[in-house]
Motif scaffolding. Structure first.
Motif, PDB file in Angstrom:
ATOM      1  N   VAL A 113       0.843  -1.204   0.000  1.00 27.50           N
ATOM      2  CA  VAL A 113       0.000   0.000   0.000  1.00 27.50           C
ATOM      3  C   VAL A 113       0.874   1.248   0.000  1.00 27.50           C
ATOM      4  N   LYS A 114       1.945   1.225   0.782  1.00 29.57           N
ATOM      5  CA  LYS A 114       2.831   2.388   0.839  1.00 29.57           C
ATOM      6  C   LYS A 114       3.558   2.610  -0.486  1.00 29.57           C
ATOM      7  N   ALA A 115       3.928   1.531  -1.171  1.00 29.27           N
ATOM      8  CA  ALA A 115       4.552   1.672  -2.491  1.00 29.27           C
ATOM      9  C   ALA A 115       3.545   2.250  -3.485  1.00 29.27           C
ATOM     10  N   LEU A 116       2.302   1.851  -3.365  1.00 28.93           N
ATOM     11  CA  LEU A 116       1.241   2.399  -4.204  1.00 28.93           C
ATOM     12  C   LEU A 116       1.086   3.896  -3.930  1.00 28.93           C
ATOM     13  N   GLU A 117       1.204   4.254  -2.675  1.00 29.32           N
ATOM     14  CA  GLU A 117       1.114   5.661  -2.287  1.00 29.32           C
ATOM     15  C   GLU A 117       2.221   6.492  -2.954  1.00 29.32           C
ATOM     16  N   ASP A 118       3.414   5.939  -3.076  1.00 29.82           N
ATOM     17  CA  ASP A 118       4.498   6.662  -3.753  1.00 29.82           C
ATOM     18  C   ASP A 118       4.072   7.058  -5.162  1.00 29.82           C
ATOM     19  N   SER A 119       3.435   6.130  -5.864  1.00 27.98           N
ATOM     20  CA  SER A 119       2.970   6.430  -7.222  1.00 27.98           C
ATOM     21  C   SER A 119       1.897   7.514  -7.208  1.00 27.98           C
ATOM     22  N   LEU A 120       1.041   7.485  -6.204  1.00 24.42           N
ATOM     23  CA  LEU A 120       0.029   8.538  -6.067  1.00 24.42           C
ATOM     24  C   LEU A 120       0.680   9.898  -5.838  1.00 24.42           C
ATOM     25  N   VAL A 121       1.678   9.919  -4.970  1.00 24.21           N
ATOM     26  CA  VAL A 121       2.343  11.172  -4.612  1.00 24.21           C
ATOM     27  C   VAL A 121       2.989  11.831  -5.825  1.00 24.21           C
ATOM     28  N   ILE A 122       3.610  11.028  -6.677  1.00 21.12           N
ATOM     29  CA  ILE A 122       4.273  11.611  -7.850  1.00 21.12           C
ATOM     30  C   ILE A 122       3.324  11.792  -9.027  1.00 21.12           C
TER      31      ILE A 122
END
Length: 177
Positions: A113-122
């Motif tokens: 989920v946190k790795a997915l969040e990285d993609s959301l952030v960028i």
């Protein structure tokens, strides 16, 4: 006496993780990454004999460092920290909950989920959709295995973590970095 002086480096590491979350929210990204990385060095688990608590704290700090790096336009560093978190999650094997001692829920689902969040952030919506459909850790089966009471602490399922109401900053659930 603080946790570090008491010799409880895992509690100290958990406290640092919460502090890093606050630093990220304040936009102090360099500081958050640096503090998380230094704390990872201080609590790094040994290859043999480390307990799930140890991997969870170390992996949680890696996730905080990655969150700061991703938001600070440092994708290569974020990727390295996420890999460290995946290593820790693999060592834990499943969701490790010890909210009462180390304020953490950590495992493969949390890391995914946190790795997915990285993609959301960028702003990489394509990566979000692709990862959400491809990663086993994000499947409904993985989520159902993650829910339920913790066998060691008796804490409630993740549904107990509701969206916070506006108010003073508190240590969040670990999947909100």
């Amino acid at each position: 006496m603080d946790a570090r002086l008491a010799g409880d480096m895992l509690a100290a590491g958990s406290g640092v993780g919460c502090m890093c979350w606050l630093l990220v929210r304040q936009g102090r990204l360099d500081e958050a990454e640096q503090v998380a990385a230094q704390s990872m060095d201080a609590v790094e688990p040994k290859i043999t004999g480390a307990e799930p608590d140890h991997y969870a704290v170390w992996g949680g700090l890696a996730m905080e460092a990655a969150a700061a790096a991703a938001r600070n336009n440092r994708p290569d560093e974020a990727k390295e920290y996420r890999q460290a978190a995946r290593v820790a999650a693999t060592a834990v094997g499943t969701a490790h909950r010890n909210v009462s001692r180390h304020w953490s829920v950590f495992g493969p689902v949390t890391v995914a989920v946190k790795a997915l969040e990285d993609s959301l952030v960028i702003g990489d919506a394509r990566a979000v959709v692709r990862k959400a459909g491809e990663q086993e850790e994000l499947s409904p089966k993985a989520w159902s295995a993650w829910a339920g009471p913790a066998p060691t602490t008796g804490t409630a399922s993740p549904s107990m973590w509701r969206a916070p109401t506006p108010g003073p900053a508190t240590c969040p659930p670990p999947w909100t970095s």
